[in-house]
Every structure is written in structure tokens, then in C-alpha cells.
Design a protein around this motif. Structure first.
Motif, PDB file in Angstrom:
ATOM      1  N   CYS A 122      -4.159  -4.682  -9.273  1.00 55.64           N
ATOM      2  CA  CYS A 122      -3.449  -4.003  -8.281  1.00 55.64           C
ATOM      3  C   CYS A 122      -2.257  -3.118  -8.850  1.00 55.64           C
ATOM      4  O   CYS A 122      -1.886  -3.385  -9.719  1.00 55.64           O
ATOM      5  CB  CYS A 122      -2.786  -4.990  -7.238  1.00 55.64           C
ATOM      6  SG  CYS A 122      -3.970  -5.675  -6.143  1.00 55.64           S
ATOM      7  N   HIS A 142       0.318  -8.324  -4.800  1.00 51.87           N
ATOM      8  CA  HIS A 142      -0.023  -7.894  -3.502  1.00 51.87           C
ATOM      9  C   HIS A 142      -0.430  -8.928  -2.652  1.00 51.87           C
ATOM     10  O   HIS A 142      -1.313  -9.736  -2.883  1.00 51.87           O
ATOM     11  CB  HIS A 142      -1.583  -7.081  -3.687  1.00 51.87           C
ATOM     12  CG  HIS A 142      -1.911  -6.219  -2.316  1.00 51.87           C
ATOM     13  ND1 HIS A 142      -1.295  -5.212  -2.048  1.00 51.87           N
ATOM     14  CD2 HIS A 142      -3.094  -6.451  -1.656  1.00 51.87           C
ATOM     15  CE1 HIS A 142      -1.928  -4.706  -1.172  1.00 51.87           C
ATOM     16  NE2 HIS A 142      -3.137  -5.530  -0.949  1.00 51.87           N
ATOM     17  N   THR A 144      -2.497  -2.471   2.943  1.00 54.90           N
ATOM     18  CA  THR A 144      -1.560  -2.104   2.331  1.00 54.90           C
ATOM     19  C   THR A 144      -0.413  -1.265   3.260  1.00 54.90           C
ATOM     20  O   THR A 144      -0.697  -0.233   3.684  1.00 54.90           O
ATOM     21  CB  THR A 144      -2.054  -1.098   1.158  1.00 54.90           C
ATOM     22  OG1 THR A 144      -3.173  -1.878   0.381  1.00 54.90           O
ATOM     23  CG2 THR A 144      -1.155  -0.544   0.393  1.00 54.90           C
ATOM     24  N   ASP A 197      -6.585  -3.801  -1.851  1.00 56.38           N
ATOM     25  CA  ASP A 197      -7.007  -4.904  -1.104  1.00 56.38           C
ATOM     26  C   ASP A 197      -8.406  -5.328  -1.311  1.00 56.38           C
ATOM     27  O   ASP A 197      -8.772  -6.616  -1.315  1.00 56.38           O
ATOM     28  CB  ASP A 197      -7.176  -4.326   0.692  1.00 56.38           C
ATOM     29  CG  ASP A 197      -5.814  -3.801   0.941  1.00 56.38           C
ATOM     30  OD1 ASP A 197      -4.627  -4.693   1.044  1.00 56.38           O
ATOM     31  OD2 ASP A 197      -5.619  -2.570   1.389  1.00 56.38           O
TER      32      ASP A 197
END
Length: 108
Positions: A6, A67, A84, A94
Motif C-alpha cells: 500500500c 491501511h 480509502t 484496498d
């Protein structure tokens, strides 16, 4: 997707468009449900303890990736939802997390 990590997405970064969502959805387990702004999967387990262990695995991944999903936990299930917030919808982050959860084999 599992080889990616991420990245920080500053406010104003555009959310994924429908065609991008479809391309990324094809790379994760079909148990994941996609709407315009949230990616969700419900995991069924045999009891509360297994659901809690699953949630701990999700938490470990979330911390490692920076995340964090919303998680619902109950007897025999855990539901994980990614979005997000900084983009106001879904991002590649995601789907990276979903793919990594799939690879961890947490279901059951």
C-alpha cells in the motif's frame, strides 16, 4: 497483487473508476463484494474464537500495510470492509489488502 504494498494516497487522489474496479476484482477471491466505495468480505468460522483469530490476522496485515479496514466480529463470523477515505472510494490499496488476506488463507 500480493507482491505490492500500500502507498500513501493524499486527499484529492481520484478513486478507481468502474473499469478499473472490474479489472482488480478479477484478481481477488470472488467472495469479495464490491460497490462503488467499499470492498467487503464476510468470513464464516466455526466459533467465536476462530473469528477472533481471523480478526487478529487482519489486524496484523492492516498494521503492516498502514491501511486499516472496518471489521465486524461476532460468533462464527468476521466481516472486513476496506475503503480509502482520502480518495472518497476505492483505491488499489484496498485490493492489495484483499489479495494479501486471500493469500493468508484466513477463511474457516
Amino acid at each position: 497483487m500480493t507482491e505490492k504494498s500500500c502507498t500513501d494516497l493524499p486527499k484529492g487522489t481520484p478513486a478507481l473508476k468502474a473499469d478499473e474496479l472490474e479489472a482488480l476484482k478479477a484478481q481477488i477471491d470472488p467472495a469479495w463484494q464490491v460497490d462503488e466505495t467499499v470492498l467487503t468480505r464476510r468470513y464464516e468460522t466455526k466459533n467465536f474464537a476462530k473469528a477472533l483469530m481471523l480478526v487478529n490476522g487482519v489486524g496484523y496485515l492492516a498494521e503492516a500495510q498502514g491501511h486499516h479496514p472496518d471489521i465486524k466480529l461476532g460468533w462464527g463470523y468476521a466481516e472486513v470492509s476496506f475503503t480509502t477515505h482520502s480518495v472518497g472510494g476505492l483505491s488499489e490499496n484496498d485490493f492489495i489488502c484483499a489479495a494479501k488476506l486471500d493469500a493468508m488463507g484466513l477463511a474457516g
